[in-house]
Design an enzyme around this catalytic site. Sequence first.
Site, PDB file in Angstrom:
ATOM      1  N   ASP A  64       0.835  -1.217   0.000  1.00 58.39           N
ATOM      2  CA  ASP A  64       0.000   0.000   0.000  1.00 58.39           C
ATOM      3  C   ASP A  64       0.863   1.259   0.000  1.00 58.39           C
ATOM      4  OD1 ASP A  64      -1.945  -1.956   0.401  1.00 58.39           O
ATOM      5  OD2 ASP A  64      -2.149  -1.535   2.533  1.00 58.39           O
ATOM      6  N   GLU A 239     -11.432  -1.039  -4.157  1.00 58.79           N
ATOM      7  CA  GLU A 239     -10.802  -0.388  -3.000  1.00 58.79           C
ATOM      8  C   GLU A 239      -9.604   0.431  -3.473  1.00 58.79           C
ATOM      9  OE1 GLU A 239      -9.563  -3.588  -0.443  1.00 58.79           O
ATOM     10  OE2 GLU A 239      -7.876  -4.129  -1.720  1.00 58.79           O
ATOM     11  N   HIS A 303      -3.017  -1.260  -5.365  1.00 60.89           N
ATOM     12  CA  HIS A 303      -2.984  -0.220  -4.341  1.00 60.89           C
ATOM     13  C   HIS A 303      -1.844   0.771  -4.599  1.00 60.89           C
ATOM     14  CE1 HIS A 303      -4.669   0.960  -0.318  1.00 60.89           C
ATOM     15  NE2 HIS A 303      -3.810   1.912  -0.634  1.00 60.89           N
ATOM     16  N   ARG A 333       4.708  -8.526  -0.286  1.00 62.47           N
ATOM     17  CA  ARG A 333       4.427  -7.442  -1.241  1.00 62.47           C
ATOM     18  C   ARG A 333       5.439  -6.319  -1.065  1.00 62.47           C
ATOM     19  NH1 ARG A 333      -1.466  -6.231   0.510  1.00 62.47           N
ATOM     20  NH2 ARG A 333      -0.355  -6.470   2.491  1.00 62.47           N
TER      21      ARG A 333
END
Length: 373
Positions: A64, A239, A303, A333
């Site tokens: 993120d 999202e 994201h 990630r």
Amino acid sequence: MPPTRRHAPARARALPLLSAALLALLALLQPGAPTARAGTAPAPPAAAAAGTFTNPVVTQNGADPTIVRYNGYYYHLGTTWASHWEIRRSPTVGGLRNATPTTVYRETVASRCCNFWAPELHRLNGPNGLRWYLTYSAGVSGNIDHQHVHVLESAGNDPLGPYTYKGQVDPYGDNRWMIDSSYLTLPDGRLYLLHSFWEGGTQNLYAVRMSNPWTPTGRAARIATPTHAWEKQGAGVNEGPVILQRGGRTFLTYSASHCDTPDYKLGLMELTGSDPLAPGAWRKFPDPVFQRNDAAGVYGPGHNFFFPSPDGKEVWIAYHANSSPSQGCGGTRTTRVQKVNWKADGTPDFGTPVSTSTVLPEPSGTPALTGRE
């Protein structure tokens, strides 16, 4: 997005793939379990030649990601799963990899102490003039069913803070589960907060008008819901909304499908009306704009955030991705970046995610290093 972040109690019953095994993984990602948060992440590649770099640019807390550029430096922050925010600073993109993180805020209030997710850093006009605002999701220890959106404000114009807590954003008045906050500022100064939560069996996107960076005015309006098959792999998810503005047009990228699958990807919308809260004000593009690249070994890219080159001539995208299709919402990630191009019709062209062996030039206008850290 952190592992199993998609299941509040009702959602857990609806999504059988979100199993006890994933809940166990979440427990490993709490403070005190550094091997689960970072130990499974790929080792960073060797440094590229001066003026170039390779992905990933950040491995520890690389999910993120937000990258901003200010006063000659890049600033990076990503999900920590803990109770604090930390920022890396470097004059070059490639230098972020080895930059020492600075802790800029630590929370002690139990109701918002933990599971820090999805930070975004924006420089906005507030009651005290221009300040940095850090918006994020957080909740209680040991339970991800109480995530809410919170906002911090910097004391001055330094992205490294210090920061003070300003408040929880609750445009519904019911303290509902709510994540992935981001801001939209229109040319006339109107400010909106974008976010995501579950409703009607899918995770959707919403927007609300703000009187300042932490205070909503009225209720939020739903602006997108998963409708295409490529938005429903693993679960129906929209999202991670992020705004990209160019040439008088306002685009919105968002992440689609479940983050635990290699098919997590980016979709694109455009604001075609004057009121972001009005029905039909947003046009959703029919196809994904950035997705897995098996040939390059890149899975689940999503994201994202956008930042400019030093000379302002280029736009770059920061995003997270995995290096294996079996990796999901955990510490594997990492933050990657690449340049955004533009199509003849004025829409962004994100291309395909590049491999970790692809050597990329630093963004245009990057000055020669002069001994700065």
